[in-house]
Every structure is written in structure tokens, then in C-alpha cells.
Write an enzyme that holds these catalytic residues in place. Structure first.
Site, PDB file in Angstrom:
ATOM      1  N   GLU A 117       0.824  -1.214   0.000  1.00  0.00           N
ATOM      2  CA  GLU A 117       0.000   0.000   0.000  1.00  0.00           C
ATOM      3  C   GLU A 117       0.852   1.255   0.000  1.00  0.00           C
ATOM      4  OE1 GLU A 117      -2.779   0.193   3.316  1.00  0.00           O
ATOM      5  OE2 GLU A 117      -2.924  -1.984   3.249  1.00  0.00           O
TER       6      GLU A 117
ATOM      7  N   CYS B 124       3.287   8.479   1.521  1.00  0.00           N
ATOM      8  CA  CYS B 124       3.687   7.517   2.543  1.00  0.00           C
ATOM      9  C   CYS B 124       3.907   6.176   1.848  1.00  0.00           C
ATOM     10  CB  CYS B 124       2.572   7.420   3.589  1.00  0.00           C
ATOM     11  SG  CYS B 124       2.881   6.174   4.848  1.00  0.00           S
TER      12      CYS B 124
ATOM     13  N   CYS C  65       5.139  -7.200   8.173  1.00  0.00           N
ATOM     14  CA  CYS C  65       6.119  -6.669   9.117  1.00  0.00           C
ATOM     15  C   CYS C  65       6.362  -7.692  10.213  1.00  0.00           C
ATOM     16  CB  CYS C  65       5.593  -5.369   9.736  1.00  0.00           C
ATOM     17  SG  CYS C  65       6.791  -4.544  10.811  1.00  0.00           S
TER      18      CYS C  65
ATOM     19  N   CYS D 279       3.985  -4.959  16.597  1.00  0.00           N
ATOM     20  CA  CYS D 279       3.382  -3.955  17.481  1.00  0.00           C
ATOM     21  C   CYS D 279       1.887  -4.267  17.632  1.00  0.00           C
ATOM     22  CB  CYS D 279       3.575  -2.550  16.911  1.00  0.00           C
ATOM     23  SG  CYS D 279       5.316  -2.137  16.659  1.00  0.00           S
TER      24      CYS D 279
ATOM     25  N   CYS E  49      -1.027  -2.530  15.517  1.00  0.00           N
ATOM     26  CA  CYS E  49      -0.767  -2.251  14.101  1.00  0.00           C
ATOM     27  C   CYS E  49      -1.286  -3.362  13.202  1.00  0.00           C
ATOM     28  CB  CYS E  49       0.737  -2.068  13.896  1.00  0.00           C
ATOM     29  SG  CYS E  49       1.182  -1.740  12.185  1.00  0.00           S
TER      30      CYS E  49
ATOM     31  N   GLY F 129       5.784  -2.230   7.023  1.00  0.00           N
ATOM     32  CA  GLY F 129       7.138  -2.770   7.153  1.00  0.00           C
ATOM     33  C   GLY F 129       8.051  -1.944   8.037  1.00  0.00           C
ATOM     34  N   GLU F 130       9.188  -2.538   8.394  1.00  0.00           N
ATOM     35  CA  GLU F 130      10.209  -1.844   9.181  1.00  0.00           C
ATOM     36  C   GLU F 130      11.343  -1.455   8.218  1.00  0.00           C
ATOM     37  OE1 GLU F 130      10.864  -0.359  12.010  1.00  0.00           O
ATOM     38  OE2 GLU F 130      12.894  -0.091  11.235  1.00  0.00           O
TER      39      GLU F 130
ATOM     40  N   SER G 257      10.705   6.306   9.349  1.00  0.00           N
ATOM     41  CA  SER G 257      10.170   5.959  10.668  1.00  0.00           C
ATOM     42  C   SER G 257      10.597   4.543  11.032  1.00  0.00           C
ATOM     43  CB  SER G 257       8.635   6.049  10.613  1.00  0.00           C
ATOM     44  OG  SER G 257       8.076   5.640  11.833  1.00  0.00           O
TER      45      SER G 257
ATOM     46  N   SER H 232       9.521   5.272  16.696  1.00  0.00           N
ATOM     47  CA  SER H 232       8.236   4.895  17.280  1.00  0.00           C
ATOM     48  C   SER H 232       8.454   4.394  18.697  1.00  0.00           C
ATOM     49  CB  SER H 232       7.592   3.798  16.431  1.00  0.00           C
ATOM     50  OG  SER H 232       7.317   4.292  15.138  1.00  0.00           O
ATOM     51  N   LEU H 233       8.188   5.239  19.676  1.00  0.00           N
ATOM     52  CA  LEU H 233       8.489   4.869  21.065  1.00  0.00           C
ATOM     53  C   LEU H 233       7.285   4.205  21.733  1.00  0.00           C
ATOM     54  CD1 LEU H 233      10.927   5.090  22.984  1.00  0.00           C
ATOM     55  CD2 LEU H 233       9.843   7.126  23.949  1.00  0.00           C
ATOM     56  N   HIS H 234       6.173   4.900  21.764  1.00  0.00           N
ATOM     57  CA  HIS H 234       4.878   4.384  22.232  1.00  0.00           C
ATOM     58  C   HIS H 234       4.767   4.095  23.724  1.00  0.00           C
ATOM     59  CE1 HIS H 234       4.299   4.214  17.999  1.00  0.00           C
ATOM     60  NE2 HIS H 234       4.763   3.004  17.796  1.00  0.00           N
TER      61      HIS H 234
ATOM     62  N   ASN I 140      -5.345   4.761  15.141  1.00  0.00           N
ATOM     63  CA  ASN I 140      -6.328   4.524  14.081  1.00  0.00           C
ATOM     64  C   ASN I 140      -6.961   3.171  14.345  1.00  0.00           C
ATOM     65  OD1 ASN I 140      -6.072   6.776  12.341  1.00  0.00           O
ATOM     66  ND2 ASN I 140      -4.148   5.955  11.572  1.00  0.00           N
TER      67      ASN I 140
ATOM     68  N   CYS J 180      -3.083   2.210   7.819  1.00  0.00           N
ATOM     69  CA  CYS J 180      -2.352   1.660   6.682  1.00  0.00           C
ATOM     70  C   CYS J 180      -2.043   0.210   7.050  1.00  0.00           C
ATOM     71  CB  CYS J 180      -1.073   2.452   6.475  1.00  0.00           C
ATOM     72  SG  CYS J 180      -0.299   2.156   4.915  1.00  0.00           S
TER      73      CYS J 180
END
Ligand code: SAH
Length: 387
Positions: free
Chosen positions: A125, A139, A146, A150, A153, A195-196, A227, A250-252, A326, A369
């Protein structure tokens, strides 16, 4: 992934009514696999070498690359100032495109999202976001699925299948560019799709070179943001590239216990190592690091989390992007209500930490996404089960 621009908007949730265009179905993939190399996998030097072997002058490389990266064309045949025979040679030797477009959605705010099928049938995507007056952010994805897992996600729910090639990464930008009108230009690229990116490091770096080279897409390095979930060694390597790319981490969560629950790969990494790598990135490049923090209601959105986050970042040149989660239909987690989001933001700002809430875009076409691909894969799996 999903509707992020990295801009400074403080508003929470654009109001949108739901109208989503139907997904346009394309024919299933051809049975004989296409073994031609994608033209976008060739560097300038490789293309020049191929031209010379084909008895063509070296200046053709520049012409071809201008068409590829700047021309909004659909095939080699459209490269009007090349000799007919060369266009035919190119077409028989190389693939012009790695994609077949299987889905195209347009949101009320004119965010556009493409679902693309790759040569081996896998799906990927990419998204185009528009901000007035002329900010156009795309994006893009770097892997099929991935491996990071997470918990909030959609992209990781089915694990990782494979890395994308250089051509597959670059071409996402180009197909979105070709979708835009002639007076629009892509101003920013965010590598925040599926993906990473740092787990596909070599292809990522070559793709970014193609996007920034003068005779490539020609975008400034400062207009590109990568990212990452936070892979310390790769962050250091990224810093050493000597380029002015932006880094978002991306800490979260502000402590290891919580982060390991939300971002499972944290178990073997730990926040400390990430902070040190981020400091090194800042020291080497002079760029401010962005910290992404997806707000999950009742999980990481409490005042004490904001306090702890402020302590962690105190004294650092940093910017926090708060992202209300999201919705992902397979998951029960949700974004906090607006007052909770506001309270979290206020605490950070009172402590002198630069922070904004990311404006949501394209809310009516698909929440997160990774969701389009996920939905399609599930449909495919249930098709198989039904048969
Ligand atoms: N793997 C990289 C890049 C892809 S994800 C990374 O972890 O940063 C890009 C961003 O979108 C990350 O900050 C990720 O945490 C966030 N994201 C993923 N799913 C989301 C969701 N459902 N809601 C909000 N943000 C999400």
C-alpha cells in the site's frame, strides 16, 4: 501507517463524512512470471553500461531517467524523444512497472490510497496526502507485512513475507506522482507505510538515493522521513550515511515494561540503547529526532506516562508526535477521547517538550495503513477456505 503527515497540526480528528469510492478490480496476475528486471532497479551507471552494450550513446541514460522519474508516463513507448528501436529494446529487456493497481480509494479530503499487486502476487500500500496550499506527502512501504508485531498495528498481524526491492520502493512514489495533476509536485516522502524500513536497510538506502539524486526524482533529503521501531545499530548506520534525512522513532511507551508489552521487539532492545542511538543520530546529522507515540486508551495515555516521557526526553532536541490510534477492525484497542489526548499533550508542553497531535487524514477510506492489504489477504484466505 495511515494518514500521517508529520505536520504540526494540533487539531484532533478532522471531521469527515464517509464516502469511499469502490475499489477498482484488476485482472488476476498473468500465469507466466515476468522475469525481466525492473528498469528502476538500475543505477545511472548500470543503465549507462547497458546502453553502451546496446550501441547507444551515454547521454540517453539521462534522457531515460528524466522520463522515468519526472515524466508522468505509462510505458517506454511514451519516451517520445528516444529512437523507436531503443524504446522497443528497453521494453523487451526491462519491466517498466513492478505493479498492477488493484485498489484506489479517494477520501473526502483528497487523500488517495493505492493497493498494488507485485509481480509475485503480494500486496503493498501507499498513500498520497494533501495539505493546503501545496504540501503533498506520500507515505510508502518497505516490506510485505512486518515482523515487529506492534500490538496496535494492522501491518504485522500476518507477519512479514519479504523485503521490497529498490524498484518496488521507488515506484510507489512515482505511481502517486503520476496520479497527481500536472501543477502538483510531491513535497515530502514519509517511509511510514507497511514494514520496518531499517530491517530492509540496503534497498531502503538505494531507493532514497534514487529519490534524491539530481538525475533521479530530485527531492531534497530533508524532505524525507524514515520511521523506525528503533533498531539501534541500524539507526547509527543511517546516521553515518551523511545525508540529511529525518528520523522518526516509534516509542509508544516511556518505560521498558510497558514498551515491551506494546512493541514486543523491545524485549531484546530496551529504551536506553535507542536513546543513545538517537543522540548519536542527532550529533552526527544535526537533525532533530521525532518521537512517535501512538495513544492507546487506558494503556499508555495516562498522566504519569506523559510525565515519564517528558523526563526521558528532557534536555534533548526532540519533537513528539502524538498519534491517536487509528482503528483496526481486528483489534479491541482504541484511541483515547479528545480530552485525554489534550491532557497528555499539555503535560508534555508544560514540561518544555515540543509536541503535537498528528492530524488524521483520509479517515473515511481506511483507518490504518496495512488495513487494505490485511482485509484483502483475509478475503483471499477465506476464499481458499470456502473452496
Ligand atoms: N515500522 C516503522 C514504520 C512503519 S509504522 C515504525 O514502527 O515506525 C509507521 C507509524 O505508524 C509508526 O509510528 C507506527 O507505530 C504507526 N502505527 C501503526 N499502526 C497504527 C495505528 N493503528 N494507529 C496509529 N498509528 C499506527
Amino acid at each position: 501507517p495511515g494518514g500521517r503527515t508529520g505536520t504540526e497540526a494540533v487539531s484532533v480528528e478532522a471531521e469527515l463524512t464517509t464516502v469511499s469510492l469502490p475499489v477498482i478490480e484488476a485482472a488476476p496476475p498473468a500465469t507466466a512470471p515476468d522475469i525481466r528486471r525492473s528498469i528502476l532497479d538500475l543505477t545511472h551507471e548500470e543503465l549507462t553500461a547497458w546502453l553502451s552494450a546496446a550501441g547507444q550513446p551515454a547521454f540517453r541514460a539521462k534522457q531515460i531517467r528524466r522520463w522515468l522519474f519526472r515524466g508522468r508516463i505509462q510505458s517506454f513507448a511514451d519516451m517520445r524523444d528516444l529512437p523507436q528501436r531503443l524504446r522497443e529494446q528497453l521494453a523487451s529487456e526491462f519491466r517498466f512497472s513492478s505493479f498492477e493497481r488493484v485498489g484506489h480509494q479517494v477520501a473526502l479530503d483528497r487523500t488517495e490510497k493505492l493497493l498494488l499487486r507485485l509481480g509475485d502476487g503480494e500486496l503493498v500500500e501507499c498513500v498520497l496526502m494533501r495539505d493546503p496550499p501545496d504540501r503533498r506527502t506520500v507515505c510508502i512501504s518497505t516490506q510485505v507485512g512486518c515482523a515487529m508485531g506492534c500490538v496496535f498495528c494492522a501491518s504485522g498481524l500476518l507477519g512479514v513475507k519479504r523485503n521490497l526491492t529498490v524498484a518496488e520502493i521507488v515506484e510507489q512514489v512515482l505511481v502517486l506522482h503520476r496520479l497527481m495533476s500536472d501543477d502538483e509536485q510531491i513535497s515530502n516522502v514519509v517511509v511510514m507505510g507497511i514494514g520496518e524500513p531499517l530491517a530492509n536497510f540496503r534497498s531502503l538506502m538505494t531507493a532514497l538515493e534514487q529519490l534524491t539524486e539530481d538525475d533521479g526524482f530530485g527531492l531534497g533529503a530533508r524532505r524525507i522521513t524514515v520511521s523506525t521501531v528503533g533498531l539501534p545499530e541500524k539507526i547509527r548506520e543511517f546516521a553515518r550515511s551523511g545525508k540529511q534525512y529525518n528520523l522518526a522513532i516509534s516509542l509508544h511507551a516511556p518505560n521498558d515494561d510497558l514498551r515491551t508489552q506494546i512493541v514486543p521487539v523491545n524485549r531484546s532492545i530496551g529504551i536506553q540503547d535507542i536513546m543513545e542511538a538517537a543522540d548519536e543520530f542527532h550529533f552526527t546529522t544535526g537533525r532533530r529526532v521525532s518521537w512517535e507515540y501512538v495513544l492507546l486508551s487506558g494503556i499508555n495515555d495516562q498522566p504519569q506516562h506523559a510525565q515519564q516521557l517528558a523526563e526521558l526526553l528532557a534536555g534533548r532536541i526532540a519533537h513528539v508526535n502524538l498519534i491517536p490510534m487509528n482503528g483496526v477492525s481486528e483489534l479491541v484497542m482504541t484511541a483515547p477521547q479528545e480530552p485525554q489526548t489534550r491532557r497528555f499533550l499539555d503535560i508534555l508542553q508544560q514540561r518544555g517538550i515540543a509536541a503535537t497531535v498528528r492530524k488524521r487524514k483520509g479517515a473515511d477510506i481506511d483507518a490504518a495503513c496495512g488495513q487494505l492489504r490485511l482485509n484483502r489477504e483475509q478475503l483471499r484466505n477465506s476464499d481458499v477456505a470456502d473452496n
